[in-house]
Design an enzyme around this catalytic site. Structure first.
Site, short mmCIF file in Angstrom:
data_model
loop_
_atom_site.label_atom_id
_atom_site.label_comp_id
_atom_site.label_asym_id
_atom_site.label_seq_id
_atom_site.Cartn_x
_atom_site.Cartn_y
_atom_site.Cartn_z
CB SER A 1 93.29 53.96 33.71
OG SER A 1 92.26 53.46 34.50
N1 SAH Z 1 88.16 56.28 35.38
C1 SAH Z 1 89.34 56.49 36.20
C2 SAH Z 1 89.84 55.21 36.77
C3 SAH Z 1 89.73 55.17 38.24
S1 SAH Z 1 90.23 53.66 39.00
C4 SAH Z 1 90.38 57.22 35.39
O1 SAH Z 1 90.03 58.16 34.73
O2 SAH Z 1 91.55 56.89 35.40
C5 SAH Z 1 88.67 52.91 39.31
C6 SAH Z 1 87.72 53.65 40.20
O3 SAH Z 1 86.59 52.80 40.40
C7 SAH Z 1 88.23 54.00 41.59
O4 SAH Z 1 88.10 55.37 41.80
C8 SAH Z 1 87.29 53.23 42.56
O5 SAH Z 1 86.99 53.92 43.74
C9 SAH Z 1 86.06 53.08 41.69
N2 SAH Z 1 85.16 51.98 42.04
C10 SAH Z 1 85.46 50.74 42.49
N3 SAH Z 1 84.34 50.03 42.68
C11 SAH Z 1 83.29 50.82 42.33
C12 SAH Z 1 81.88 50.64 42.31
N4 SAH Z 1 81.30 49.50 42.67
N5 SAH Z 1 81.10 51.69 41.91
C13 SAH Z 1 81.67 52.87 41.54
N6 SAH Z 1 83.00 53.09 41.54
C14 SAH Z 1 83.81 52.08 41.93
#
Ligand code: SAH
Length: 215
Positions: A63
């Site tokens: 993000s």
């Molecule tokens: N927290 C991260 C953001 C990652 S983007 C950061 O530090 O920037 C969002 C993430 O959510 C992705 O890695 C995606 O694979 C995950 N994701 C999507 N649906 C999900 C679910 N149902 N359970 C767990 N993770 C999920």
């Protein structure tokens, strides 16, 4: 030439966070401290402190720093909280939350990213109070519930009921809710048996997958 990461971090905090209204001193301190360059792919290290989200593989992104800071600020953490994150990705936001709370459980649905998050957290020295779980976090992680705060890093069509159930009273939950393209970042407050909510900003997150999201 290797950039001076501490200088990059300070610049990011001043220009991307403070200028846009992030004011919680603990959040700003955490963002000045966590080595974001350890959480992005090697080839993206030079842009680790740039403004937009950065690809981390598997169609996912780390993000924007502002979003990570805003979500952390909305949870009003003091240092004693037990926190759930849904969507570990590369583990960066979990590291930030770990610096602000007692401990963090973060669930990731892509096994390769969960492994990457574990490796990154360890290399950054931030794995002490952050646990990465493989699985669908749309239904939370009942094993360690209830949570004082919950941060959902992927956009959902609705707030998953299981997450509301696993949120302690009092507690805060933040989640992007809307369509696949556009969402509002909602901040839900559970307090004295009541549920209140507000919109922190408009946003665009990657979609939540699994049972509670889009497949
Ligand atoms: N927290 C991260 C953001 C990652 S983007 C950061 O530090 O920037 C969002 C993430 O959510 C992705 O890695 C995606 O694979 C995950 N994701 C999507 N649906 C999900 C679910 N149902 N359970 C767990 N993770 C999920």
């Amino acid at each position: 030439m290797i950039p001076d990461w501490a200088v990059e971090r300070r610049k990011m905090v001043d220009t991307q966070l403070i200028r846009r209204g992030i004011h919680d001193a603990r959040v700003l301190a955490a963002m000045r401290e966590i080595p974001r360059e350890e959480f992005v792919p090697t080839e993206s290290r030079v842009i680790a402190y740039s403004d937009p989200p950065i690809g981390i593989g598997y169609g996912q992104t780390i993000s924007q720093p502002y979003m990570t800071a805003l979500m952390a600020e909305c949870l009003e953490l003091t240092g004693n909280e037990h926190v759930l994150e849904v969507g570990a990705g590369c583990g960066y936001a979990a590291a930030v939350l770990g610096a602000l709370a007692h401990d963090v459980v973060t669930v990731e649905i892509v096994p390769e990213l969960a492994a990457q998050a574990r490796r990154n957290l360890k290399r950054a020295g931030r794995d002490g109070n952050v646990k990465v779980i493989d699985g669908d976090g749309g239904c939370g992680y009942p094993g360690d519930a209830p949570y004082d705060a919950i941060s959902v890093a992927a956009a959902a069509p609705e707030i998953p009921a299981a997450l509301m159930d696993q949120l302690r009273d009092p507690g805060y939950l933040t989640i992007p809710v809307g369509t696949r393209e556009d969402q509002e970042l909602r901040v839900i407050r559970k307090s004295a048996g009541r549920v209140l909510w507000r919109i922190a900003t408009l946003c665009r997150f990657v979609p939540l997958r699994g049972g509670e999201g889009w497949r």
